[in-house]
Write an enzyme that holds these catalytic residues in place. Structure first.
Site, PDB file in Angstrom:
ATOM      1  N   GLU A  65       8.188  -4.759  10.103  1.00 54.46           N
ATOM      2  CA  GLU A  65       9.289  -5.268  11.161  1.00 54.46           C
ATOM      3  C   GLU A  65       9.093  -7.026  11.571  1.00 54.46           C
ATOM      4  OE1 GLU A  65       8.584  -1.232  10.997  1.00 54.46           O
ATOM      5  OE2 GLU A  65       6.958  -2.660  11.518  1.00 54.46           O
ATOM      6  N   ARG A  95       2.252   1.226  -1.193  1.00 51.38           N
ATOM      7  CA  ARG A  95       1.595   0.381  -1.923  1.00 51.38           C
ATOM      8  C   ARG A  95       1.337  -0.784  -0.989  1.00 51.38           C
ATOM      9  NH1 ARG A  95       0.485   0.297  -7.905  1.00 51.38           N
ATOM     10  NH2 ARG A  95       0.332  -2.131  -7.133  1.00 51.38           N
TER      11      ARG A  95
END
Length: 171
Positions: A65, A95
């Site tokens: 974010e 990942r």
């Protein structure tokens, strides 16, 4: 307010304006570690002459974010620099190297598109486990990285002021 601190040296003594507005974006994933960078960053900026009231912390859920929040913060026109901090670990879902690359690429894009510096203290350790030794190590490491980011921020603000002065002289 600029502090005349005879003991300060290097970049810390070179910022001449305390009216610079700084935003900190901190990811709340492992906030007990990540907040150490925010605090040491703030402490060193204040030592360098930045008024603590000119530093605002914005919390986001995680590092993904950060780029959007940086873009929104910069769009307000109120900030001269953004520092983002987060800890991206291999949680088994995404990942972590992909997440880290995505976050840093997004931060760089925001910086280049806006012309406002976006500094990164978003770290991606190779090995991280929620054990006391790792938690303690990374808390200390984020303090150091916050200090390094403060030094980079002050130098960057000084460099950016050169272009502000050049633009004023040209007009």
């Amino acid at each position: 307010m600029i502090q005349d601190n005879k003991k300060s040296s290097g970049v810390l003594s070179q910022v001449k304006s305390s009216s610079r507005k700084i935003a900190i974006i901190q990811a709340n994933w492992h906030i007990d570690i990540v907040s150490k960078a925010s605090q040491s960053f703030t402490d060193d900026l204040v030592k360098g002459g930045i008024d603590e009231q000119d530093i605002t912390v914005f919390d986001v859920p995680g590092s993904l974010e950060i780029p959007l929040m940086a873009q929104k913060i910069i769009a307000t026109g109120q900030y001269d620099l953004v520092m983002a901090t987060g800890l991206i670990v291999d949680g088994g879902i995404y990942r972590h190297d992909f997440v880290a690359a995505t976050v840093l690429e997004g931060m760089m894009r925001v910086q280049l598109d806006s012309g406002i510096p976006v500094l990164s203290v978003v770290l991606t350790p190779h090995n991280f486990q929620e054990v006391p030794a790792h938690m303690d190590f990374f808390r200390d490491h984020f303090v150091l990285k916050g200090q390094e980011a403060a030094n980079a921020a002050l130098q960057t603000l000084k460099n950016m002021a050169i272009f502000d002065d050049t633009a004023r002289l040209a007009s």
